[in-house]
Write a protein that holds these residues in place. Structure first.
Motif, PDB file in Angstrom:
ATOM      1  N   ILE A 259       0.812  -1.206   0.000  1.00  0.00           N
ATOM      2  CA  ILE A 259       0.000   0.000   0.000  1.00  0.00           C
ATOM      3  C   ILE A 259       0.855   1.270   0.000  1.00  0.00           C
ATOM      4  O   ILE A 259       0.443   2.304  -0.526  1.00  0.00           O
ATOM      5  CB  ILE A 259      -0.969  -0.009   1.213  1.00  0.00           C
ATOM      6  N   THR A 260       2.054   1.209   0.568  1.00  0.00           N
ATOM      7  CA  THR A 260       2.895   2.412   0.620  1.00  0.00           C
ATOM      8  C   THR A 260       3.733   2.598  -0.640  1.00  0.00           C
ATOM      9  O   THR A 260       4.163   3.716  -0.930  1.00  0.00           O
ATOM     10  CB  THR A 260       3.826   2.354   1.841  1.00  0.00           C
ATOM     11  N   THR A 261       3.988   1.534  -1.365  1.00  0.00           N
ATOM     12  CA  THR A 261       4.831   1.627  -2.561  1.00  0.00           C
ATOM     13  C   THR A 261       4.039   1.498  -3.857  1.00  0.00           C
ATOM     14  O   THR A 261       4.452   2.047  -4.885  1.00  0.00           O
ATOM     15  CB  THR A 261       5.921   0.539  -2.532  1.00  0.00           C
ATOM     16  N   ALA A 262       2.927   0.769  -3.826  1.00  0.00           N
ATOM     17  CA  ALA A 262       2.091   0.588  -5.022  1.00  0.00           C
ATOM     18  C   ALA A 262       0.632   0.706  -4.590  1.00  0.00           C
ATOM     19  O   ALA A 262      -0.126  -0.267  -4.620  1.00  0.00           O
ATOM     20  CB  ALA A 262       2.372  -0.754  -5.683  1.00  0.00           C
ATOM     21  N   TRP A 263       0.245   1.912  -4.224  1.00  0.00           N
ATOM     22  CA  TRP A 263      -1.071   2.158  -3.642  1.00  0.00           C
ATOM     23  C   TRP A 263      -2.227   1.811  -4.560  1.00  0.00           C
ATOM     24  O   TRP A 263      -3.327   1.511  -4.122  1.00  0.00           O
ATOM     25  CB  TRP A 263      -1.177   3.628  -3.236  1.00  0.00           C
ATOM     26  N   TRP A 264      -1.972   1.867  -5.879  1.00  0.00           N
ATOM     27  CA  TRP A 264      -3.057   1.661  -6.837  1.00  0.00           C
ATOM     28  C   TRP A 264      -3.592   0.226  -6.840  1.00  0.00           C
ATOM     29  O   TRP A 264      -4.723  -0.014  -7.246  1.00  0.00           O
ATOM     30  CB  TRP A 264      -2.570   2.037  -8.244  1.00  0.00           C
ATOM     31  N   ILE A 265      -2.792  -0.724  -6.375  1.00  0.00           N
ATOM     32  CA  ILE A 265      -3.218  -2.123  -6.412  1.00  0.00           C
ATOM     33  C   ILE A 265      -4.436  -2.343  -5.514  1.00  0.00           C
ATOM     34  O   ILE A 265      -5.371  -3.072  -5.872  1.00  0.00           O
ATOM     35  CB  ILE A 265      -2.060  -3.054  -5.989  1.00  0.00           C
ATOM     36  N   ALA A 266      -4.444  -1.710  -4.349  1.00  0.00           N
ATOM     37  CA  ALA A 266      -5.561  -1.864  -3.422  1.00  0.00           C
ATOM     38  C   ALA A 266      -6.574  -0.730  -3.537  1.00  0.00           C
ATOM     39  O   ALA A 266      -7.767  -0.935  -3.257  1.00  0.00           O
ATOM     40  CB  ALA A 266      -5.041  -1.932  -1.981  1.00  0.00           C
TER      41      ALA A 266
END
Length: 298
Positions: A259-266
């Motif tokens: 969530i902190t590095t690839a927020w778009w996934i969630a």
């Protein structure tokens, strides 16, 4: 417990809360245009769910580690996940597994509840009361906790969620329907038909049941929104179909570690759940207003 006897955490209660909260956030007044927008959005979401079962921009299951964690942009509108799968494609593929399954669950639970209530109304009084007390026992338990236990005992799969949600949803419909049938059976036109010698099964089929379904339409329309939330919650907790299933709840669970590095996934699956819940909640609130004018706000 709510006024209609349903558990506070039942899908109908969740849907009713979502619809009311969304309408208040949009001004607290009932605008016909807002209702039309809600129904249009619901139709659009259902269409997307149907199309997403067959057509997506990319293969939602294709792994390409060389394109992992790509941010939203050209080529991948909503980015890619930790193994290079297109997030938009997975959301579209998961729409059918979430929205259409939610509608199917509500329809099945409603049919079962109506049949059980109708059969109980035709049975001797002690059987009727026994069935209703069994429904009360089910409804005294938190729906989400009961569904989680049932789904976990059956093993991780979408069918486990479907069975668990149907098993925990139909008692509220049966209880509500039985209360309505009890009132309808005392109506003057029903008494007149009974005096003329009409049998109880025919009386139920011809007069009582058709004049008792309005509240069930409201109950079902409100339950869809809450069922979407509960399906996603159960999938998030790991009792849904195992990876690489694109269920919306599973997509959030798969992206929470990044969530902190690839927020778009969630984030984007979460927004899809929110949008669907609000749309169906507003549509259910509009149905409630149409069927029960006393619920309308000036």
């Amino acid at each position: 417990m709510t006024d209609d006897g349903a558990s506070v955490v039942s899908p109908a209660a969740i849907g009713r809360s979502i619809g009311t909260a969304a309408r208040r956030a949009l001004g607290g007044r009932r605008f016909p245009l807002l209702d039309r927008i809600a129904f249009t959005l619901v139709a659009f979401l259902v269409l997307v769910a149907l199309v997403g079962l067959f057509v997506t921009p990319h293969d939602p299951f294709m792994v390409n580690t060389g394109q992992a964690f790509l941010p939203p942009g050209s080529g991948h509108l909503l980015g890619t996940d930790n193994v290079g799968r297109d997030v938009l494609s997975r959301i579209l593929a998961g729409a059918g597994r979430t929205l259409l399954v939610a509608v199917a669950i509500v329809l099945c639970a409603t049919v079962i509840g109506v049949l059980v209530a109708s059969a109980a109304a035709l049975m001797p009084r002690w059987i009727d009361e026994s069935v209703m007390r069994a429904c009360d026992i089910f409804m005294s338990l938190p729906s989400l906790v009961l569904a989680l236990g049932l789904a976990a005992s059956l093993g991780p799969s979408m069918m486990s969620i479907v069975f668990a949600m149907i098993a925990t949803s139909w008692p509220a419909t049966a209880r509500l329907m039985r209360n309505i049938l009890r009132e309808t059976l005392t109506s003057s036109y029903v008494e007149a038909a009974r005096t003329l010698g009409m049998s109880r099964p025919r009386l139920m089929r011809r007069h009582v049941l058709p004049n008792s379904l309005d509240a069930i339409y409201v109950q079902a329309s409100m339950e869809i929104s809450g069922t979407i939330v509960m399906i996603s919650g159960l999938a998030f907790l790991g009792v849904g179909a195992p990876p690489p299933s694109p269920d919306w709840g599973s997509l959030i669970a798969q992206g929470q570690n990044h969530i902190t590095t690839a927020w778009w996934i969630a984030l984007f699956p979460g927004l899809a759940i929110t949008l669907a819940a609000i749309a169906f909640g507003l549509a259910g609130d509009a149905v409630r207003s149409a069927v029960d004018p006393s619920s309308r706000r000036s």
